[in-house]
Motif scaffolding. Structure first.
Motif, short mmCIF file in Angstrom:
data_model
loop_
_atom_site.label_atom_id
_atom_site.label_comp_id
_atom_site.label_asym_id
_atom_site.label_seq_id
_atom_site.Cartn_x
_atom_site.Cartn_y
_atom_site.Cartn_z
N ILE A 3 -6.90 13.52 12.76
CA ILE A 3 -5.68 14.34 12.79
C ILE A 3 -5.29 14.62 14.23
N LYS A 20 0.85 -1.21 0.00
CA LYS A 20 0.00 0.00 0.00
C LYS A 20 0.88 1.25 0.00
N LEU A 21 2.09 1.11 -0.49
CA LEU A 21 3.07 2.21 -0.49
C LEU A 21 3.20 2.84 0.90
N TYR A 76 -2.09 12.25 13.40
CA TYR A 76 -1.07 13.00 12.63
C TYR A 76 -0.44 14.11 13.47
N GLY A 83 -8.23 3.34 1.58
CA GLY A 83 -9.14 2.20 1.71
C GLY A 83 -9.92 2.27 3.02
N ALA A 117 3.75 10.93 -0.61
CA ALA A 117 2.53 11.65 -1.02
C ALA A 117 1.66 11.97 0.19
N ILE A 150 4.64 14.60 -3.43
CA ILE A 150 3.34 14.99 -4.01
C ILE A 150 2.40 15.46 -2.89
N VAL A 159 8.23 7.31 -3.64
CA VAL A 159 7.21 8.36 -3.63
C VAL A 159 6.77 8.69 -2.19
N SER A 215 1.15 3.45 3.19
CA SER A 215 0.15 4.42 3.65
C SER A 215 -0.27 4.06 5.08
N GLN A 263 -2.43 8.90 4.14
CA GLN A 263 -3.53 8.12 4.71
C GLN A 263 -3.93 6.96 3.80
N ASP A 264 -4.17 5.78 4.38
CA ASP A 264 -4.72 4.66 3.61
C ASP A 264 -6.17 5.01 3.24
N PHE A 304 -3.18 15.99 -1.57
CA PHE A 304 -4.45 16.33 -0.90
C PHE A 304 -5.48 16.94 -1.87
N ARG A 334 -11.10 4.93 4.16
CA ARG A 334 -11.97 6.12 4.08
C ARG A 334 -12.99 5.95 2.96
#
Ligand code: T3D
Length: 262
Positions: free
Chosen positions: A84, A23-24, A88, A67, A111, A133, A109, A26, A64-65, A136, A69
């Motif tokens: 948040i 999932k990179l 975060y 999936g 993001a 990136i 990456v 996330s 954020q993942d 958002f 959300r």
């Protein structure tokens, strides 16, 4: 700690590797909690004298993942302010308030919140193939994890707004040239270079480095007069450290210092 963040301590360097590569990397809740535990350990454990943050696989962190959300699953709209507050912002606080160097090796990456996480670290290196990136705006959100502070602070308003509004990827070399990160390095050399840097800093005068971090961060809101007073106070504190005595002694004895982080 769960396997969503791999953790190891070597030569005073706590390496934290975000580990959801499919999932990179996330963020889901489990990874948030594991990363928080890693930084809490860095605060509490005197054996930790620097942190090295990186990602497993081809990405650093995709924020954020999404999936977790998925509006198609139904139910009320999520309260993103609450997540948040819960995840975060405390993570940002743990990194900024840690009076030890935090090195970030952006291996791919970065993001959304993943990009801004990298920008909150003290020294950020990135592989040449990495991209930053501000994703958002692609999904109707506002940059978080300090992005609306870090971007104008590091780049100025023009570049900050363009990156945030367009969500165009910024390559690592341009990020370094613009002053967003410390350095772009060859992909194959990234971990070696980041580890060498973290190891060097972990062998440094930890108290003095921590106070230096505090002083530079305070400059964002202080006047010059305030900053001069702060420098005096922190210098007083640094001057009482064993590492300061060792640094001066080593200089006078024409040898390398052996700092113990005290
Ligand atoms: O919600 C809150 O609590 C508020 C806080 C929000 C903070 C945020 O971070 S909001 C921003 C969230 N992040 C994004 O919008 C970025 C989404 N990802 C992307 O745009 C792209 O994946 C990248 C530009 C980062 C990379 O593109 P690419 O082409 O190199 O890779 P890919 O094929 O898109 O991704 C590879 C896999 O990772 C893919 O899964 P699959 O199809 O192989 O099963 C993809 O779905 C998954 N992935 C990437 N990013 C996320 C993700 N899965 C879930 N969430 C992600 N953010």
């Amino acid at each position: 700690m769960s396997d969503t963040v791999l953790s190891s301590l070597e030569a005073g360097v706590l390496r934290l590797t975000l580990n959801r590569p499919e999932k990179l990397n996330s963020f889901n809740e489990e990874m948030h909690l594991a990363l928080r535990a890693g930084f809490e350990r860095a605060h509490a454990d005197a054996a930790v004298r620097a942190v090295l943050l990186t990602g497993a696989g081809r990405g650093f962190c995709a924020g954020q993942d999404l999936g977790d959300r998925d509006p198609r699953k139904g139910g009320p709209a999520p309260d993103l302010g609450a997540t948040i507050d819960r995840f975060y912002n405390p993570l940002a606080g743990l990194i900024r308030s840690l009076e030890k160097p935090v090195i970030c090796a952006v291996n791919g990456v970065a993001a959304g919140a993943g990009a801004n996480l990298a920008l909150l670290c003290d020294i950020t290196l990135a592989a040449r193939s990495a991209r930053f990136i501000q994703a958002f705006s692609r999904i109707g959100l506002v940059p978080d994890t300090g992005g609306t502070w870090s971007l104008p602070h590091l780049l100025g308003e023009a570049r900050a707004k363009a990156l945030a509004l367009t969500a165009e990827p910024l390559d690592a070399e341009t990020a370094a040239a613009w002053g967003l990160i410390w350095r772009a390095v060859e992909d194959a050399a990234l971990m070696e270079e980041a580890t060498a840097l973290a190891t060097r800093l972990a062998a440094g005068p930890t108290r003095g480095l921590g106070l230096t971090k505090r002083a530079i961060q305070a400059a964002a809101t202080n006047s010059l007069d305030d900053q001069l007073v702060l420098e005096r106070d922190l210098q007083r504190e640094a001057g009482r450290s064993a590492d300061y005595a060792e640094g001066v002694t080593a200089f006078l004895e024409k040898r390398s210092p052996r700092f113990e982080g005290k």
